[in-house]
Write a protein that holds these residues in place. Structure first.
Motif, mmCIF file in Angstrom:
data_model
loop_
_atom_site.group_PDB
_atom_site.id
_atom_site.type_symbol
_atom_site.label_atom_id
_atom_site.label_comp_id
_atom_site.label_asym_id
_atom_site.label_seq_id
_atom_site.Cartn_x
_atom_site.Cartn_y
_atom_site.Cartn_z
ATOM 1 N N PHE A 24 30.572 -6.672 -31.640
ATOM 2 C CA PHE A 24 30.873 -5.914 -30.421
ATOM 3 C C PHE A 24 31.635 -4.627 -30.692
ATOM 4 C CE2 PHE A 24 30.074 -10.217 -29.225
ATOM 5 C CZ PHE A 24 29.247 -10.096 -28.124
ATOM 6 N N GLY A 25 31.359 -3.990 -31.812
ATOM 7 C CA GLY A 25 32.019 -2.732 -32.143
ATOM 8 C C GLY A 25 33.434 -2.890 -32.674
ATOM 9 N N GLN A 26 33.875 -4.121 -32.827
ATOM 10 C CA GLN A 26 35.230 -4.384 -33.311
ATOM 11 C C GLN A 26 35.265 -4.291 -34.837
ATOM 12 O OE1 GLN A 26 37.765 -5.752 -31.117
ATOM 13 N NE2 GLN A 26 36.453 -5.774 -29.335
ATOM 14 N N GLU A 27 36.414 -4.040 -35.382
ATOM 15 C CA GLU A 27 36.677 -4.069 -36.828
ATOM 16 C C GLU A 27 35.810 -3.094 -37.622
ATOM 17 O OE1 GLU A 27 37.973 -8.096 -38.333
ATOM 18 O OE2 GLU A 27 36.764 -8.698 -36.596
ATOM 19 N N GLY A 28 35.532 -1.938 -37.005
ATOM 20 C CA GLY A 28 34.849 -0.870 -37.714
ATOM 21 C C GLY A 28 35.843 -0.100 -38.567
ATOM 22 N N LEU A 29 35.384 0.989 -39.130
ATOM 23 C CA LEU A 29 36.218 1.794 -40.016
ATOM 24 C C LEU A 29 36.423 3.189 -39.436
ATOM 25 C CD1 LEU A 29 34.526 0.872 -43.412
ATOM 26 C CD2 LEU A 29 36.656 -0.058 -42.467
ATOM 27 N N PHE A 30 37.679 3.596 -39.298
ATOM 28 C CA PHE A 30 38.016 4.954 -38.891
ATOM 29 C C PHE A 30 38.077 5.802 -40.150
ATOM 30 C CE2 PHE A 30 39.830 2.550 -35.333
ATOM 31 C CZ PHE A 30 39.331 3.273 -34.258
ATOM 32 N N CYS A 31 37.124 6.721 -40.302
ATOM 33 C CA CYS A 31 37.078 7.555 -41.498
ATOM 34 C C CYS A 31 36.062 8.663 -41.287
ATOM 35 C CB CYS A 31 36.716 6.715 -42.725
ATOM 36 S SG CYS A 31 35.113 5.881 -42.623
ATOM 37 N N THR A 32 35.960 9.521 -42.282
ATOM 38 C CA THR A 32 34.900 10.523 -42.286
ATOM 39 C C THR A 32 33.690 9.936 -43.020
ATOM 40 O OG1 THR A 32 35.557 11.492 -44.391
ATOM 41 C CG2 THR A 32 36.624 12.376 -42.392
ATOM 42 N N ALA A 33 32.563 10.609 -42.919
ATOM 43 C CA ALA A 33 31.365 10.162 -43.633
ATOM 44 C C ALA A 33 31.607 10.198 -45.142
ATOM 45 C CB ALA A 33 30.169 11.021 -43.252
ATOM 46 N N ASP A 34 32.298 11.220 -45.604
ATOM 47 C CA ASP A 34 32.596 11.315 -47.041
ATOM 48 C C ASP A 34 33.518 10.187 -47.495
ATOM 49 O OD1 ASP A 34 31.008 13.573 -47.299
ATOM 50 O OD2 ASP A 34 32.702 14.977 -47.144
ATOM 51 N N GLU A 35 34.519 9.861 -46.687
ATOM 52 C CA GLU A 35 35.431 8.762 -47.030
ATOM 53 C C GLU A 35 34.692 7.431 -47.053
ATOM 54 O OE1 GLU A 35 39.649 10.514 -45.260
ATOM 55 O OE2 GLU A 35 38.269 9.471 -43.915
ATOM 56 N N LEU A 36 33.774 7.233 -46.106
ATOM 57 C CA LEU A 36 32.980 6.004 -46.074
ATOM 58 C C LEU A 36 32.140 5.897 -47.347
ATOM 59 C CD1 LEU A 36 31.860 3.468 -44.686
ATOM 60 C CD2 LEU A 36 30.190 4.952 -43.557
ATOM 61 N N GLU A 37 31.460 6.964 -47.704
ATOM 62 C CA GLU A 37 30.612 6.948 -48.900
ATOM 63 C C GLU A 37 31.449 6.687 -50.147
ATOM 64 O OE1 GLU A 37 27.491 6.627 -51.224
ATOM 65 O OE2 GLU A 37 27.389 6.755 -49.045
ATOM 66 N N ALA A 65 23.051 -2.035 -46.437
ATOM 67 C CA ALA A 65 23.654 -2.151 -45.100
ATOM 68 C C ALA A 65 23.347 -0.930 -44.242
ATOM 69 C CB ALA A 65 25.165 -2.333 -45.222
ATOM 70 N N ASP A 66 23.092 -1.160 -42.979
ATOM 71 C CA ASP A 66 22.858 -0.091 -42.005
ATOM 72 C C ASP A 66 24.197 0.198 -41.315
ATOM 73 O OD1 ASP A 66 21.916 1.699 -40.131
ATOM 74 O OD2 ASP A 66 20.469 0.319 -39.223
ATOM 75 N N ILE A 67 24.937 1.137 -41.871
ATOM 76 C CA ILE A 67 26.250 1.504 -41.335
ATOM 77 C C ILE A 67 26.094 2.856 -40.653
ATOM 78 C CG2 ILE A 67 28.645 2.073 -41.907
ATOM 79 C CD1 ILE A 67 28.331 0.173 -44.348
ATOM 80 N N ARG A 68 26.515 2.916 -39.386
ATOM 81 C CA ARG A 68 26.361 4.152 -38.614
ATOM 82 C C ARG A 68 27.638 4.467 -37.851
ATOM 83 N NH1 ARG A 68 20.604 3.169 -35.539
ATOM 84 N NH2 ARG A 68 19.560 2.102 -37.266
ATOM 85 N N GLU A 69 27.698 5.703 -37.409
ATOM 86 C CA GLU A 69 28.841 6.162 -36.624
ATOM 87 C C GLU A 69 28.650 5.721 -35.177
ATOM 88 O OE1 GLU A 69 31.513 10.128 -36.801
ATOM 89 O OE2 GLU A 69 29.385 10.458 -36.388
ATOM 90 N N LEU A 70 29.514 4.831 -34.725
ATOM 91 C CA LEU A 70 29.448 4.349 -33.342
ATOM 92 C C LEU A 70 30.012 5.397 -32.393
ATOM 93 C CD1 LEU A 70 28.765 1.923 -31.482
ATOM 94 C CD2 LEU A 70 31.109 1.139 -31.843
ATOM 95 N N TYR A 71 31.174 5.901 -32.710
ATOM 96 C CA TYR A 71 31.817 6.995 -31.993
ATOM 97 C C TYR A 71 32.374 7.930 -33.046
ATOM 98 C CZ TYR A 71 31.480 3.378 -28.485
ATOM 99 O OH TYR A 71 31.003 2.394 -27.670
ATOM 100 N N GLU A 72 32.697 9.120 -32.696
ATOM 101 C CA GLU A 72 33.132 10.103 -33.677
ATOM 102 C C GLU A 72 34.243 9.554 -34.579
ATOM 103 O OE1 GLU A 72 34.809 14.653 -34.012
ATOM 104 O OE2 GLU A 72 34.060 13.950 -32.088
ATOM 105 N N GLY A 73 33.950 9.536 -35.879
ATOM 106 C CA GLY A 73 34.925 9.078 -36.861
ATOM 107 C C GLY A 73 35.136 7.577 -36.909
ATOM 108 N N TYR A 74 34.213 6.792 -36.329
ATOM 109 C CA TYR A 74 34.347 5.329 -36.307
ATOM 110 C C TYR A 74 32.999 4.719 -36.674
ATOM 111 C CZ TYR A 74 35.532 0.642 -34.640
ATOM 112 O OH TYR A 74 35.775 -0.709 -34.556
ATOM 113 N N TYR A 75 32.965 4.012 -37.804
ATOM 114 C CA TYR A 75 31.724 3.477 -38.356
ATOM 115 C C TYR A 75 31.677 1.959 -38.241
ATOM 116 C CZ TYR A 75 30.977 8.122 -40.166
ATOM 117 O OH TYR A 75 30.780 9.467 -40.252
ATOM 118 N N VAL A 76 30.463 1.446 -37.986
ATOM 119 C CA VAL A 76 30.242 0.013 -37.810
ATOM 120 C C VAL A 76 28.950 -0.400 -38.508
ATOM 121 C CG1 VAL A 76 31.473 -0.116 -35.595
ATOM 122 C CG2 VAL A 76 29.025 0.405 -35.629
ATOM 123 N N LEU A 77 28.785 -1.696 -38.649
ATOM 124 C CA LEU A 77 27.570 -2.274 -39.197
ATOM 125 C C LEU A 77 26.604 -2.556 -38.049
ATOM 126 C CD1 LEU A 77 26.094 -3.461 -41.686
ATOM 127 C CD2 LEU A 77 27.266 -5.628 -41.191
#
Length: 136
Positions: A24-37, A65-77
């Protein structure tokens, strides 16, 4: 009439995006795309898991894994298992809007839900962060 509900603080974004994440969008990662990579590469190089959306991803699982930006600067599976073609909803047993308004007060917004594409549903009412839809 088949009625559905979805809990969201960003319902219009959800409908435009038309995909759902695990947990449900919980426990995603707050980061930039570069930080995620960089984090993914670090996990792969050091045989460590990446924890995202309530799941630990290792090795090949992390690579695919299909990891995408749910909201600006917040990534989820992305949930491509239960919601591979749209958004997850809770199916309501009510068959009219008045009963649905009562039912959503005690509805349990967890689990796998049912999946519908945003173009298959129509938003008919929002009560705070719970949104009632009917299937077209």
């Amino acid at each position: 009439m088949k009625l559905l509900a979805r809990k969201s603080g960003h319902i219009q974004n959800d409908l435009a995006r038309n995909w759902s994440s695990w947990n449900f969008g919980q426990e995603g990662l707050f980061c930039t795309a570069d930080e995620l990579e960089a984090g993914i590469q670090n996990c792969l190089e050091n045989d460590m898991p990446l924890y995202i959306s309530g799941m630990e991803l290792w090795g090949d699982e992390l690579r695919s894994a299909d990891i995408r930006e749910l909201y600006e600067g917040y990534y989820v599976l992305v949930d491509n298992v239960n919601a591979g073609h749209g958004l997850s909803f809770v199916e309501l047993s009510s068959d009219n809007l008045d009963d649905a308004r009562v039912e959503i007060e005690s509805a349990y917004f967890a689990g796998d839900g049912v999946c519908f594409s945003a173009d298959e549903v129509e938003l008919i009412e929002s009560v705070d962060d719970i949104h009632i839809f009917f299937v077209k």
